[in-house]
Write an enzyme that holds these catalytic residues in place. Structure first.
Site, PDB file in Angstrom:
ATOM      1  CB  ILE A  58      -0.920  -0.003   1.231  1.00 28.02           C
ATOM      2  CG1 ILE A  58      -1.848  -1.202   1.169  1.00 28.02           C
ATOM      3  CG2 ILE A  58      -1.701   1.303   1.327  1.00 28.02           C
ATOM      4  CD1 ILE A  58      -2.681  -1.417   2.412  1.00 28.02           C
ATOM      5  CB  SER A  59       2.639   2.985  -2.238  1.00 23.86           C
ATOM      6  OG  SER A  59       3.435   4.129  -2.407  1.00 23.86           O
ATOM      7  N   PRO A  60       0.155   5.114  -0.520  1.00 25.19           N
ATOM      8  CG  PRO A  60      -0.446   5.996   1.550  1.00 25.19           C
ATOM      9  CD  PRO A  60       0.326   4.878   0.904  1.00 25.19           C
TER      10      PRO A  60
END
Length: 105
Positions: A58-60
């Site tokens: 997860i890389s927002p």
């Protein structure tokens, strides 16, 4: 590692990275940035050894994904999975979304 069509592959995901390499990182914004910085560094080393690396993370933050692309280079491929927040919360076996809602992480 699995050899497919004569190519070796490796899966790196949030769990196997945080167990070892990133076990000193939490979930603050600063730690998330560092987590996403280290993953492509390791991936690049494995790529240089001829291993195809699949990363599930997860890389927002777009700037972090751009940094990963710069580290990996021309072989970087980003795949965006669009899943509703509701679905992510239903699948959250570790309770991280609940902890985030409660301000714990």
């Amino acid at each position: 590692m699995l050899a497919v069509f004569g190519k070796h592959t490796m899966l790196l995901d949030g769990d196997n990275i945080r167990i070892g390499l990133n076990n000193n990182l939490g979930f603050s914004e600063e730690d998330r940035v560092e987590n996403i910085r280290r993953i492509p560094e390791v991936s690049k080393l494995l790529n240089d050894a001829g291993i195809i690396v699949l990363v599930a993370a997860i890389s927002p933050f777009e700037k972090d994904r751009e940094n990963a692309k710069n580290i990996i280079g021309k072989d970087f491929v980003e795949i965006y999975v669009n899943t509703s927040l509701e679905e992510c919360e239903k699948r959250d076996t570790k309770g991280l979304y609940q902890k985030a809602r409660q301000g714990e992480i």
